[in-house]
Design a protein around this motif. Sequence first.
Motif, short mmCIF file in Angstrom:
data_model
loop_
_atom_site.label_atom_id
_atom_site.label_comp_id
_atom_site.label_asym_id
_atom_site.label_seq_id
_atom_site.Cartn_x
_atom_site.Cartn_y
_atom_site.Cartn_z
N ARG A 1 -8.54 3.88 -2.70
CA ARG A 1 -8.05 3.98 -1.31
C ARG A 1 -8.00 2.61 -0.64
NH1 ARG A 1 -10.68 8.72 -1.97
NH2 ARG A 1 -12.68 8.07 -1.14
N LYS A 2 -8.80 1.67 -1.10
CA LYS A 2 -8.76 0.32 -0.51
C LYS A 2 -7.44 -0.38 -0.79
CE LYS A 2 -13.74 -0.22 -0.47
NZ LYS A 2 -14.89 -1.00 -0.90
N TYR A 3 -6.71 0.09 -1.81
CA TYR A 3 -5.40 -0.48 -2.14
C TYR A 3 -4.26 0.24 -1.42
CZ TYR A 3 -7.89 -2.97 -5.76
OH TYR A 3 -8.76 -3.80 -6.43
N ALA B 1 -7.48 -0.95 7.50
CA ALA B 1 -7.09 -2.06 8.37
C ALA B 1 -6.62 -3.28 7.58
CB ALA B 1 -8.26 -2.44 9.28
N GLN B 2 -7.28 -3.56 6.47
CA GLN B 2 -6.89 -4.69 5.62
C GLN B 2 -6.88 -4.25 4.16
OE1 GLN B 2 -9.81 -7.68 6.89
NE2 GLN B 2 -8.08 -8.80 7.77
N PRO B 3 -5.80 -3.60 3.73
CA PRO B 3 -5.75 -3.12 2.35
C PRO B 3 -5.82 -4.27 1.35
CG PRO B 3 -3.76 -2.50 3.55
CD PRO B 3 -4.60 -3.32 4.47
N PRO C 1 0.82 -1.22 0.00
CA PRO C 1 0.00 0.00 0.00
C PRO C 1 0.85 1.27 0.00
CG PRO C 1 -0.96 -1.60 1.49
CD PRO C 1 0.37 -2.17 1.04
N THR C 2 1.95 1.26 0.72
CA THR C 2 2.82 2.44 0.75
C THR C 2 3.47 2.69 -0.61
OG1 THR C 2 4.63 1.08 1.62
CG2 THR C 2 3.32 2.32 3.23
#
Length: 94
Positions: free
Chosen positions: A38-40, A44-46, A8-9
């Motif tokens: 944004r989910k990627y 909490a759980q990307p 994600p980062t």
Amino acid sequence: MRYSPPRPTDLQTLKNDLQRTGDEMANLFGVAGGQQWRKYTGGAQPREMAPQMLFFGAARLALSEDELERVLARMRSMGAEIDLSADAASSDQD
């Protein structure tokens, strides 16, 4: 094929480097919208980005307009209908 998705980062860094909004990144990678993008990149759980999504976004960043059009023409020759300028919401209603 061996594939490890970007973290994600990594995706957030790409967004920052490209200076694009979440909606623009969603469009680049073929995601429904900024909220889905944004989910990627967090939570909490990307979600993990599938290789075909990453490939699509990378191709759009790496290929020239002519090269990308050549790929799209090939897709059309295989029966696809594709318009990268149309948003996902309008294609869902067809």
